[in-house]
Design an enzyme around this catalytic site. Structure first.
Site, PDB file in Angstrom:
ATOM      1  N   LYS A 184       0.804  -1.193   0.056  1.00 41.52           N
ATOM      2  CA  LYS A 184       0.078   0.009   0.123  1.00 41.52           C
ATOM      3  C   LYS A 184       0.932   1.165  -0.027  1.00 41.52           C
ATOM      4  O   LYS A 184       1.816   1.636   0.951  1.00 41.52           O
ATOM      5  CB  LYS A 184      -0.950   0.156   1.191  1.00 41.52           C
ATOM      6  CG  LYS A 184      -1.778   1.243   1.660  1.00 41.52           C
ATOM      7  CD  LYS A 184      -2.473   1.431   0.414  1.00 41.52           C
ATOM      8  CE  LYS A 184      -3.296   2.895   0.771  1.00 41.52           C
ATOM      9  NZ  LYS A 184      -2.257   4.095   0.804  1.00 41.52           N
ATOM     10  N   GLY A 241       5.157   4.055  10.666  1.00 47.15           N
ATOM     11  CA  GLY A 241       4.302   5.123  10.685  1.00 47.15           C
ATOM     12  C   GLY A 241       3.963   5.695  11.951  1.00 47.15           C
ATOM     13  O   GLY A 241       4.727   5.330  13.052  1.00 47.15           O
ATOM     14  N   SER A 242       2.623   6.269  12.267  1.00 46.38           N
ATOM     15  CA  SER A 242       2.219   6.792  13.257  1.00 46.38           C
ATOM     16  C   SER A 242       1.903   5.629  14.542  1.00 46.38           C
ATOM     17  O   SER A 242       1.481   4.624  14.007  1.00 46.38           O
ATOM     18  CB  SER A 242       1.120   7.645  13.285  1.00 46.38           C
ATOM     19  OG  SER A 242       0.079   6.773  12.826  1.00 46.38           O
ATOM     20  N   ARG A 243       1.832   5.993  15.869  1.00 53.06           N
ATOM     21  CA  ARG A 243       1.338   5.147  16.801  1.00 53.06           C
ATOM     22  C   ARG A 243      -0.100   4.785  16.509  1.00 53.06           C
ATOM     23  O   ARG A 243      -0.489   3.361  16.500  1.00 53.06           O
ATOM     24  CB  ARG A 243       1.527   5.654  17.869  1.00 53.06           C
ATOM     25  CG  ARG A 243       1.080   4.590  19.096  1.00 53.06           C
ATOM     26  CD  ARG A 243       1.089   5.206  20.556  1.00 53.06           C
ATOM     27  NE  ARG A 243       2.419   5.568  21.016  1.00 53.06           N
ATOM     28  CZ  ARG A 243       2.846   6.003  22.273  1.00 53.06           C
ATOM     29  NH1 ARG A 243       2.015   5.571  23.143  1.00 53.06           N
ATOM     30  NH2 ARG A 243       3.785   6.384  22.645  1.00 53.06           N
ATOM     31  N   GLY A 245      -1.683   4.985  13.582  1.00 49.84           N
ATOM     32  CA  GLY A 245      -1.968   3.912  12.563  1.00 49.84           C
ATOM     33  C   GLY A 245      -1.474   2.620  12.600  1.00 49.84           C
ATOM     34  O   GLY A 245      -2.137   1.575  12.342  1.00 49.84           O
ATOM     35  N   GLY A 246      -0.286   2.399  13.462  1.00 46.46           N
ATOM     36  CA  GLY A 246      -0.105   1.041  14.009  1.00 46.46           C
ATOM     37  C   GLY A 246      -0.795   0.218  14.792  1.00 46.46           C
ATOM     38  O   GLY A 246      -1.068  -0.862  14.527  1.00 46.46           O
ATOM     39  N   GLU A 265       6.498  -0.426  13.087  1.00 46.53           N
ATOM     40  CA  GLU A 265       7.468   0.494  13.740  1.00 46.53           C
ATOM     41  C   GLU A 265       6.666   1.855  13.957  1.00 46.53           C
ATOM     42  O   GLU A 265       6.424   2.355  13.190  1.00 46.53           O
ATOM     43  CB  GLU A 265       8.648   0.899  13.024  1.00 46.53           C
ATOM     44  CG  GLU A 265       9.869   1.236  13.739  1.00 46.53           C
ATOM     45  CD  GLU A 265      10.025   2.706  13.257  1.00 46.53           C
ATOM     46  OE1 GLU A 265       9.452   3.615  13.830  1.00 46.53           O
ATOM     47  OE2 GLU A 265      10.865   2.973  12.238  1.00 46.53           O
ATOM     48  N   CYS A 302      12.797   8.538  12.577  1.00 51.69           N
ATOM     49  CA  CYS A 302      12.110   7.900  13.459  1.00 51.69           C
ATOM     50  C   CYS A 302      12.875   7.588  14.625  1.00 51.69           C
ATOM     51  O   CYS A 302      12.463   7.709  15.952  1.00 51.69           O
ATOM     52  CB  CYS A 302      11.982   6.158  13.104  1.00 51.69           C
ATOM     53  SG  CYS A 302      11.434   5.972  11.605  1.00 51.69           S
ATOM     54  N   GLU A 392       5.587  12.125  21.606  1.00 45.71           N
ATOM     55  CA  GLU A 392       6.613  12.354  20.519  1.00 45.71           C
ATOM     56  C   GLU A 392       5.872  13.622  19.727  1.00 45.71           C
ATOM     57  O   GLU A 392       4.717  13.464  19.316  1.00 45.71           O
ATOM     58  CB  GLU A 392       6.373  11.090  19.481  1.00 45.71           C
ATOM     59  CG  GLU A 392       7.458  11.523  18.375  1.00 45.71           C
ATOM     60  CD  GLU A 392       7.472  10.236  17.413  1.00 45.71           C
ATOM     61  OE1 GLU A 392       6.630   9.511  17.283  1.00 45.71           O
ATOM     62  OE2 GLU A 392       8.371  10.260  16.504  1.00 45.71           O
TER      63      GLU A 392
END
Lengths: 524, 524
Positions: A184, A241-243, A245-246, A265, A302, A392
């Site tokens: 994606k 990506g972002s927290r 999203g993860g 990650e 990151c 963050e």
């Protein structure tokens, strides 16, 4: 020169959707041609089906052939030449020199994973020969190998349009392991994604890979990616990506009828500890070097150092003064997207508005979607008591926390979430204090750095780009370096299998060519 | 002779709770003395705290010392002598000869994991030396090791009171990796659990392990175990038991503030495929051997063959006839607990009441908590259309599914859930058909067996006792064999660390003694 179409790839076939979106040039805030297809549920299903259809053939083709494929991808990426770098520059605002470096890293990563596929230790080949005369019961012939999990969904990251995207680390390690991939693409660089996809498709055709080993889906909403993770044909997920999203992908993966591993990650503030000896010896140098790391790539790494921990005192003041001076001299930098820039600015505002925090903010950036670095100072007591200070802020913002005692430093570390990295600056005078903090650093991070800065993730064998939750979804893994291949395999034991039914790598005539373990003893 | 107290162990300290329960002798349906303490939330917290306090010291003590500890545990288990076997026989109804064999397996497993701890390849030691002159940027000195996760919660299983319980495979691999353990004893054999605990405690004292490296909690409700998995000090979970139990623990672990890995071995029906050549050559022998595997340990093995798949025809009839005859000659066997026996009987009744299924049921078992084997026959169409036929019945029950075509066999396999094992019986005449089924077998199981039966899990290097969900919670792992140690470690990278701060195994002067990877090349 490759003409962009904005279409998906389902295997080698281009496919378009009715809905479209446009890439944006963050430096100009302008849309970039062509219109990009927005993947539908049907596109997702077709891509997953193509990957599932290719899975068995791609796995059986063997590690050597897959290594040729990876090497060919790297050649075709280089073959895209300036077209790739120019498009990446337009879509991300990243400087050409940085993008050229990132291309080198991406190509090197593909070659390293090709070599790792050939090396074969990751297959964990083991043979325990039959013991027909053993008492009280004979032993069967038992052979093990680790085998590819099957189709993997991979999400391109915005901040490394080459190294953590369509042919980035997740893709290279999954393909090396023998997993077809469905990528994606990140909507911030769809053109780069399409260019890289053409390189992969050409390489697949040239090296005779089964169609469906690679597909690319474009889209700028969450639906397609979520549907991909939910698709029963997908067996694992790679994400940077972002927290938010993860965590969303982890939830979808865990709720499936058959849950699958998610390697996400997500986020980290990458604490840097400055011990007294180091501060005494080189506070101004540390301050300058810190800002160089903080502002690298507009702070969009990151591993960006978002937290500095040290004892309060004149040495820390000298460090901060040098850092502030360096920040004032830092040129403004364009960020990856306007929404990232907006988030950064509101993150800085949120920090500025907290009680008991001192902000050093140079003149606000004037150019479109540009950021200026921001440095904050507070005390350990304030920091511990206010979770808002620990969040963050993606970009070149960092918080210096002044502690009163060494115990306060340790207590602060204890309370931190899992991190990608923790760095410590120390001299020989600091040795016992550093040793006392070491277990905490090991517990909280995937990589610990002495007398250095966290940015700059070497692609090599010993690298760990991972860390305890919530830095990643799975602290037992790394997304950079050769160990990353372990994420995409599972062990299978073959008991008393006739030679002609065994996978070739486990046959008596093939085994001597590969590193393996015979009755417990390693043979190389 | 060790006097049982029914108490917990928090480290070396015995501790009792106010609430009690009793072990039961399933052959007599009688309670066995002494009364056993029922762990409270406070007991759980104390045990987790003791483990967390021991974690750093136990990890730093090094693999060699831990190996001595494991070896000492095996000696002290043997030292328990007949007391252990007698109590196990009373609590489980398992025959003494079987228990003696299981003790040998348990002791051998501890010794194998001790040897594996010493071997050290599991630490994945890697060194990428600094390249100070590299262009465009120098490379740091990067070193990796895999390190223990921290305290592990382990759940004893009812069906192997020694080999999958307090000092079983999960315990041996977690302790070998460097993780303190808190064991929740299975309530079906609390006396055995206490005896084994005394052996572990003695071994820990004798070899100078930190207190808290081992704790034992007793209880016959779910609360204590669930609280243990939710405790923030616990970093991983090992479990062998029911699907319901495993899923419940997975859910708790995923909902924690910091999710942790759960290694749950849950359920499987372990399909056995009989290809035409094999049936033609030896149908009656296969029928007999099948029943021997089916009824081993009263059918209470995780790898019990609960499903037989073959083409309909006279050869399959001959197989079934031989199996039925063997079943009629099988002596009744006492099951582990009265509730397992009740579940078995209702499972058999549920199968018997399904449409389109033929049941072969010998005279019902007459003795207390005893079972008689049960064999069912149905068609592939019926089986595929009725999920009730695919449910695991824990005990000596199996379903023969007669298929009309080879395509029906493949279709049936495709629809099956993940399994611990799949077995296939074939001759050279069947080679192409077996090869066609192989990818499906690999996809669905952790171990695949040719011309053998799934019961009997060898403890060795090449074993995989695992498999895709829902056979286990994590198909990337095994709970038996030396690879099981991989479950309890995570990688850490040390960048530019001074020698005196590096963990000893990664120091230049120590590395040559351990297998490691230097700049990508393996050195043994």
């Amino acid at each position: 020169m490759t003409e962009l179409t904005g279409e998906h790839f389902i295997g080698a076939k281009r496919r378009k959707s009715a809905d479209k979106f446009y890439a944006a040039n963050p430096a100009l805030n302008e849309a970039i041609e062509p219109a990009i297809s927005q993947a539908t549920a049907d596109d997702v299903e077709c891509a997953a089906m193509a990957a599932a259809d290719a899975a068995e053939a791609y796995e059986r083709i063997g590690a050597d052939r897959r290594a040729q494929f990876l090497d060919a991808i790297s050649e075709h990426i280089l073959g895209l030449g300036e077209t790739l770098l120019q498009r990446a520059h337009e879509e991300t605002g990243l400087p050409l020199a940085r993008l050229e470096g990132e291309r080198g890293r991406t190509v090197g990563q593909l070659k390293l994973m090709a070599a790792e596929a050939r090396d074969g230790v990751w297959m964990s080949l083991r043979v325990d020969p039959a013991l027909p005369d053993r008492k009280p019961a004979p032993r069967s012939d038992l052979r093990m190998r680790k085998k590819a999990l099957g189709p993997v969904a991979i999400f391109g990251a915005s901040n490394f349009p080459l190294a953590f995207s369509v042919a980035g680390g997740d893709a290279a390690s999954a393909l090396a392991a023998g997993c077809p991939i469905v990528v994606k693409a990140h909507p911030a660089h769809p053109g780069v994604s399409e260019l890289i996809a053409t390189a992969i498709i050409r390489a697949a055709e040239e090296t005779g890979m089964p169609e469906g080993v690679f597909s690319l889906l474009q889209g700028n909403t969450h639906e397609a990616g979520q549907a991909l993770v939910a698709d029963p044909r997908i067996k694992a997920v790679g994400f940077t990506g972002s927290r938010q999203g993860g965590l969303a992908l982890m939830k979808i993966a865990a709720a499936r009828e058959t849950p699958i591993p998610v390697y996400a990650e997500m986020s980290a503030i990458n604490p840097v500890i400055l011990l007294p000896g180091a501060l005494k010896e080189r506070a101004p140098d540390l301050g300058q070097a810190f800002v160089a790391s903080l502002t690298l790539g507009a702070g969009q790494f990151c591993t960006n150092p978002g937290l500095v921990i040290a004892l309060a005192g004149p040495e820390l003041d000298a460090f901060a003064a040098a850092a502030e001076a360096a920040i004032d001299e830092t040129a403004q930098q364009v960020m990856l997207t306007s929404s990232i820039c907006e988030s950064y600015k509101s993150g800085v505002e949120a920090l500025t508005s907290q009680d008991g925090i001192a902000a050093h903010l140079p003149a606000p950036a004037s150019a479109r979607n540009c950021c200026a670095p921001a440095l904050f100072r507070t005390t350990a007591a304030r920091f511990a008591g206010n979770h808002a200070l620990q969040k963050e802020v993606f970009g070149p913002a960092s918080v210096i926390v002044a502690c009163e005692t060494h115990e306060e430093i340790a207590a602060l570390l204890t309370k931190l979430e899992g991190q990608l990295t923790i760095s410590i600056h120390c001299t020989e005078d600091d040795a016992s204090r550093a040793a006392a903090l070491l277990p905490l650093m090991e517990e909280k991070a995937g990589r610990i750095v002495a007398n250095g800065w966290p940015t700059g993730v070497e692609v090599c064998h010993a690298m760990v780009h991972g860390g305890p939750f919530p830095a990643t979804s799975d602290g037992r893994t790394t997304s950079v370096g050769t160990l990353s291949i372990e994420r995409f395999v599972r062990p299978i034991c073959y008991q008393d299998f006739p030679a002609q039914l065994l996978p070739p790598v486990l046959r008596d005539d093939m085994l001597p060519a590969a590193p393996h373990r015979h009755d417990g003893k390693w043979r190389f």
